[in-house]
Design an enzyme around this catalytic site. Structure first.
Site, PDB file in Angstrom:
ATOM      1  N   VAL A   1       1.102  -1.387   0.109  1.00 12.49           N
ATOM      2  CA  VAL A   1      -0.010  -0.018   0.020  1.00 12.49           C
ATOM      3  C   VAL A   1       0.846   1.368   0.006  1.00 12.49           C
ATOM      4  CG1 VAL A   1      -1.927   1.266   1.061  1.00 12.49           C
ATOM      5  CG2 VAL A   1      -1.925  -1.336   1.480  1.00 12.49           C
ATOM      6  N   GLU A  60       3.549   4.430  -0.072  1.00 15.24           N
ATOM      7  CA  GLU A  60       4.419   4.933  -1.168  1.00 15.24           C
ATOM      8  C   GLU A  60       5.283   6.029  -0.398  1.00 15.24           C
ATOM      9  OE1 GLU A  60       1.770   6.297  -4.349  1.00 15.24           O
ATOM     10  OE2 GLU A  60       1.015   4.152  -4.680  1.00 15.24           O
ATOM     11  N   ARG A  86      -5.346  -5.122  13.147  1.00 14.98           N
ATOM     12  CA  ARG A  86      -4.753  -4.248  13.892  1.00 14.98           C
ATOM     13  C   ARG A  86      -4.639  -5.086  15.421  1.00 14.98           C
ATOM     14  NH1 ARG A  86      -7.142   1.170  11.497  1.00 14.98           N
ATOM     15  NH2 ARG A  86      -5.341   1.627  10.652  1.00 14.98           N
ATOM     16  N   GLN A 127      16.503   0.509  31.454  1.00 20.58           N
ATOM     17  CA  GLN A 127      16.651   1.266  32.886  1.00 20.58           C
ATOM     18  C   GLN A 127      17.043   0.132  34.080  1.00 20.58           C
ATOM     19  OE1 GLN A 127      17.165   4.389  32.392  1.00 20.58           O
ATOM     20  NE2 GLN A 127      17.801   4.744  34.329  1.00 20.58           N
ATOM     21  N   GLU A 155       1.324  -0.233  10.039  1.00 22.08           N
ATOM     22  CA  GLU A 155      -0.148  -0.540  10.244  1.00 22.08           C
ATOM     23  C   GLU A 155      -0.733   0.741  11.047  1.00 22.08           C
ATOM     24  OE1 GLU A 155      -2.063  -3.863  10.226  1.00 22.08           O
ATOM     25  OE2 GLU A 155      -0.336  -4.630   8.737  1.00 22.08           O
TER      26      GLU A 155
HETATM   27  C1  LIG Z   1       9.508  -1.831   8.750  1.00 21.76           C
HETATM   28  C2  LIG Z   1       8.373  -1.192   8.235  1.00 21.76           C
HETATM   29  C3  LIG Z   1       7.449  -2.305   7.473  1.00 21.76           C
HETATM   30  C4  LIG Z   1       6.490  -1.783   6.704  1.00 21.76           C
HETATM   31  N1  LIG Z   1       5.483  -2.651   6.213  1.00 21.76           N
HETATM   32  C5  LIG Z   1       4.482  -2.395   5.240  1.00 21.76           C
HETATM   33  C6  LIG Z   1       3.949  -3.229   4.451  1.00 21.76           C
HETATM   34  O1  LIG Z   1       4.134  -4.490   4.450  1.00 21.76           O
HETATM   35  N2  LIG Z   1       2.801  -2.513   3.418  1.00 21.76           N
HETATM   36  C7  LIG Z   1       2.739  -1.489   3.489  1.00 21.76           C
HETATM   37  O2  LIG Z   1       1.843  -1.099   2.802  1.00 21.76           O
HETATM   38  N3  LIG Z   1       3.192  -0.154   4.320  1.00 21.76           N
HETATM   39  C8  LIG Z   1       4.277  -0.925   5.389  1.00 21.76           C
HETATM   40  N4  LIG Z   1       4.899   0.012   6.112  1.00 21.76           N
HETATM   41  C9  LIG Z   1       4.451   1.406   5.801  1.00 21.76           C
HETATM   42  C10 LIG Z   1       3.702   1.877   7.300  1.00 21.76           C
HETATM   43  O3  LIG Z   1       2.488   1.637   7.371  1.00 21.76           O
HETATM   44  C11 LIG Z   1       4.303   3.435   6.931  1.00 21.76           C
HETATM   45  O4  LIG Z   1       5.490   3.745   7.492  1.00 21.76           O
HETATM   46  C12 LIG Z   1       3.212   4.239   7.927  1.00 21.76           C
HETATM   47  O5  LIG Z   1       1.752   4.034   7.680  1.00 21.76           O
HETATM   48  C13 LIG Z   1       3.510   5.784   8.079  1.00 21.76           C
HETATM   49  O6  LIG Z   1       3.453   6.273   7.055  1.00 21.76           O
HETATM   50  P1  LIG Z   1       4.793   7.134   6.576  1.00 21.76           P
HETATM   51  O7  LIG Z   1       6.150   6.440   6.831  1.00 21.76           O
HETATM   52  O8  LIG Z   1       4.916   7.697   5.332  1.00 21.76           O
HETATM   53  O9  LIG Z   1       4.872   8.604   7.453  1.00 21.76           O
HETATM   54  P2  LIG Z   1       3.920   9.885   7.394  1.00 21.76           P
HETATM   55  O10 LIG Z   1       2.379   9.467   7.225  1.00 21.76           O
HETATM   56  O11 LIG Z   1       4.656  10.719   6.724  1.00 21.76           O
HETATM   57  O12 LIG Z   1       3.818  10.400   8.918  1.00 21.76           O
HETATM   58  C14 LIG Z   1       4.592  11.108   9.612  1.00 21.76           C
HETATM   59  C15 LIG Z   1       4.336  11.366  10.807  1.00 21.76           C
HETATM   60  O13 LIG Z   1       3.351  12.458  10.740  1.00 21.76           O
HETATM   61  C16 LIG Z   1       2.273  11.799  11.609  1.00 21.76           C
HETATM   62  N5  LIG Z   1       0.921  12.290  11.121  1.00 21.76           N
HETATM   63  C17 LIG Z   1       0.584  12.019   9.562  1.00 21.76           C
HETATM   64  N6  LIG Z   1      -0.691  12.417   9.538  1.00 21.76           N
HETATM   65  C18 LIG Z   1      -0.999  12.969  10.536  1.00 21.76           C
HETATM   66  C19 LIG Z   1      -2.247  13.572  10.993  1.00 21.76           C
HETATM   67  N7  LIG Z   1      -3.364  13.513  10.156  1.00 21.76           N
HETATM   68  N8  LIG Z   1      -2.550  13.824  12.233  1.00 21.76           N
HETATM   69  C20 LIG Z   1      -1.707  13.626  13.147  1.00 21.76           C
HETATM   70  N9  LIG Z   1      -0.209  13.067  12.649  1.00 21.76           N
HETATM   71  C21 LIG Z   1      -0.041  12.761  11.578  1.00 21.76           C
HETATM   72  C22 LIG Z   1       2.411  10.522  11.784  1.00 21.76           C
HETATM   73  O14 LIG Z   1       1.826   9.878  12.729  1.00 21.76           O
HETATM   74  C23 LIG Z   1       4.116  10.630  11.823  1.00 21.76           C
HETATM   75  O15 LIG Z   1       4.226  10.540  12.989  1.00 21.76           O
HETATM   76  C24 LIG Z   1       5.869  -0.415   6.721  1.00 21.76           C
HETATM   77  C25 LIG Z   1       6.771   0.450   7.309  1.00 21.76           C
HETATM   78  C26 LIG Z   1       7.998  -0.014   8.061  1.00 21.76           C
HETATM   79  C27 LIG Z   1       8.918   1.028   8.675  1.00 21.76           C
END
Ligand SMILES: Cc1cc2nc3c(=O)[nH]c(=O)nc-3n(C[C@H](O)[C@H](O)[C@H](O)COP(=O)(O)OP(=O)(O)OC[C@H]3O[C@@H](n4cnc5c(N)ncnc54)[C@H](O)[C@@H]3O)c2cc1C
Length: 406
Positions: A131, A133, A265, A359, A386
Site C-alpha cells: 500500500v 508509497e 490491528r 533502565q 499499520e
Molecule cells: C518496517 C516497516 C514495515 C512496513 N511494512 C509495510 C507493508 O508491508 N505494507 C505497506 O503498505 N506499508 C508498510 N509499512 C509502511 C507504514 O505503514 C508507514 O510507514 C506508516 O503508515 C506511516 O507512513 P509514513 O512513513 O509515510 O509516515 P507519514 O504518514 O509521513 O507520517 C509522519 C508523521 O506524521 C504523523 N501524521 C501524519 N498524518 C497525521 C495526521 N493527520 N494527524 C497527526 N499526525 C499525522 C504520523 O503519525 C507520523 O508521526 C512499513 C513500514 C515500516 C517502517
C-alpha cells in the site's frame, strides 16, 4: 459454558496452542534471534522449519482463525513475538497479503490465491501487501500507483512505486493497492494480486532498519506490470458499481486498504504485547538477582514500582487486544475504534516497557550481549506501521466524537 456466564479463562485448546507456540519460541526463536538481527537477512531456514513444524502456513492460519472467540491467533502471536519480533514478522508478513485477499477477494479468488501465498512445507512461499508509497504513508487516499484497464487483452496495467513493503520484491505473491480513478481518492482504489513470475514487478532498494531486522523491508517498483483481469480482487463488476456510486457522491461500503488494516490491528497489537512481556519478564528476574548497596535492586521502590507499572500496562494492553479480536470474530460493531485502540495502546506499551527494562538493567540493558536493547529497537515499529499512533488516535477520536477530527 452456559449462556450468560462470563469467563476470562482460555479454553483448553487455546492453552494447548499457547504452550506449543511458546515451546517453539523458546527453543527455535530465542537462540537465533540475535544472529538474524545482526545478519539483517530473510531467515529462510527458520521460515522453512516453522513451515515443517506447522507454525507457518495456511493450515496454521485457518485453524487459528477458526476459533470463534478470535483469541487463538492473539495468543499465538504474543508467544511468537515473545520469541523474537523480527523472526515473527518474517512469518507474519505473508498474512498481511493474505488479509488483503480475504478482505477484498471473492470466495473463488480467496481459494485460488491464499494457498499460493504460503506454499507448502516443501516449497515455502511468501506474500506481501503493498500500500504505502514515498508520498502516501498515513494518507492512503493519495496513492499514485495507477491501475489502468486494457480492454483489448482483459488485463490491468500497474505502474508506480511502493515503499516500506514487508517481503517486498522477495514475495512470490504481491497484493497491490492502486488507484483506478485518482479523482475519487481512497474510493477510487482497488486491490490486485500480482502472481508469481509476473514481469514488470521488481524490488527497489532494501532498507536497513533499527529493529525487526530479520524481516525484509523494501521498495517495490511496478513498471507496466500486466496482470489478468481476474487478478482484480472483488471483480470488475463490483468495482465498476463502486466507482459509479462514488462518482454520484453516494456512500460506499468500504475502502480497499482500510478494510484490511482494520482486521489486522489487534494481531499487530498482540505482537507488540509479546515483546513487552519478554522485556518485563527479563527485567523482573534481573531486578531480583542484581545486587547494589547490599540488596537486590527490586527491593527499591523505584524499581519495584516501575515493574508494577510495566505489568499493569502489559495486562491492560492484552485485555484491549483480546477485546478487539473477540469483537472482530463475533462481528460486533467497533463503535469507539476498539481495533485501533488495541494497536495504539499495545504499541506504546511495548516502547515504554522495553525502555523501562533497559533502565532496570542499567549498562547491561544498553549492550548487545543482552536482548533488552534489541527488544526496544523492535518495539518502536509498533507505533509506526499499520497506522501510526497518531492515526490510531485519530480513528478513536473520530469514532467517539462523530467529528471529523484532523
Ligand atoms: C518496517 C516497516 C514495515 C512496513 N511494512 C509495510 C507493508 O508491508 N505494507 C505497506 O503498505 N506499508 C508498510 N509499512 C509502511 C507504514 O505503514 C508507514 O510507514 C506508516 O503508515 C506511516 O507512513 P509514513 O512513513 O509515510 O509516515 P507519514 O504518514 O509521513 O507520517 C509522519 C508523521 O506524521 C504523523 N501524521 C501524519 N498524518 C497525521 C495526521 N493527520 N494527524 C497527526 N499526525 C499525522 C504520523 O503519525 C507520523 O508521526 C512499513 C513500514 C515500516 C517502517
Amino acid at each position: 459454558m452456559a449462556m450468560g456466564e462470563f469467563s476470562m479463562d482460555l479454553s483448553e485448546d487455546q492453552v494447548t496452542l499457547r504452550d506449543w507456540v511458546h515451546g517453539f519460541a523458546l527453543e527455535k526463536m530465542r537462540p537465533i534471534a540475535a544472529e538474524w538481527d545482526e545478519r539483517e537477512e530473510t531467515p529462510w531456514p527458520f521460515i522453512e522449519e516453522a513451515a515443517k513444524i506447522g507454525i507457518y502456513g495456511l493450515e496454521f492460519m485457518m485453524s487459528a482463525l477458526a476459533d470463534p472467540t478470535g483469541l487463538s491467533l492473539m495468543v499465538a502471536l504474543e508467544e511468537l513475538a515473545w520469541g523474537d519480533a523480527g523472526l515473527c514478522m518474517s512469518l507474519m508478513g505473508t498474512s498481511l497479503g493474505v488479509a488483503g485477499i480475504v478482505a477484498n477477494g471473492t470466495p473463488e479468488q480467496q481459494m485460488e490465491w491464499v494457498p499460493q501465498c504460503y506454499g507448502t512445507p516443501d516449497d515455502v512461499k511468501l506474500a506481501a501487501f503493498c500500500v504505502s508509497e514515498p508520498d502516501a504513508g498515513s494518507d492512503v487516499s493519495s496513492l499514485r500507483t495507477r491501475a489502468t484497464y486494457d480492454e483489448a487483452t482483459d488485463e490491468w496495467v500497474l505502474t508506480g512505486t511502493k515503499t516500506w513493503i514487508t517481503n517486498g520484491g522477495i514475495a512470490n505473491t504481491h497484493v497491490v493497492v492502486a488507484s483506478v480513478d485518482p479523482a475519487l481518492g481512497a474510493r477510487g482504489q482497488a486491490s490486485f494480486v500480482v502472481p508469481e513470475g509476473t514481469p514488470g514487478i521488481r524490488m527497489g532498494q532494501k532498507f536497513k532498519k533499527m529493529g525487526i531486522r530479520a524481516s525484509h523491508t523494501a521498495e517495490v517498483v511496478l513498471e507496466e506490470c500486466r496482470v489478468p483481469g481476474r487478478c482484480l480482487l472483488g471483480g470488475k463488476e463490483k468495482l465498476d458499481e463502486r466507482l459509479a456510486r462514488a462518482r454520484e457522491g453516494k456512500r460506499s461500503s468500504g475502502q480497499a486498504a482500510m478494510a484490511t488494516f482494520e482486521a489486522t490491528r489487534p494481531a499487530v497489537g498482540a505482537q507488540a504485547l509479546g515483546i513487552a512481556r519478554a522485556a518485563y519478564e527479563f527485567a523482573l528476574d534481573y531486578a531480583k538477582e542484581r545486587k547494589q548497596f547490599g540488596r537486590a535492586i527490586v527491593e527499591n521502590q523505584a524499581i519495584a514500582f516501575k515493574l508494577a507499572n510495566m505489568k499493569t500496562s502489559l495486562d491492560a494492553a492484552r485485555l484491549l487486544v483480546w477485546r478487539a479480536a473477540w469483537m472482530a470474530a463475533t462481528r460486533k460493531t467497533f463503535t469507539s475504534g476498539e481495533g485501533s485502540m488495541s494497536k495504539y495502546f499495545a504499541g506504546e506499551t511495548a516502547v515504554r516497557v522495553t525502555e523501562d527494562a533497559i533502565q532496570i538493567l542499567g549498562g547491561y540493558g544498553y549492550v548487545r550481549e543482552y536482548p533488552v536493547e534489541r527488544w526496544h529497537r523492535d518495539a518502536k515499529i509498533y507505533t509506526i506501521f499499520e497506522g501510526t499512533s497518531e492515526i490510531q488516535r485519530l480513528i478513536v477520536a473520530r469514532a467517539i466524537s462523530g467529528v471529523h477530527i484532523r
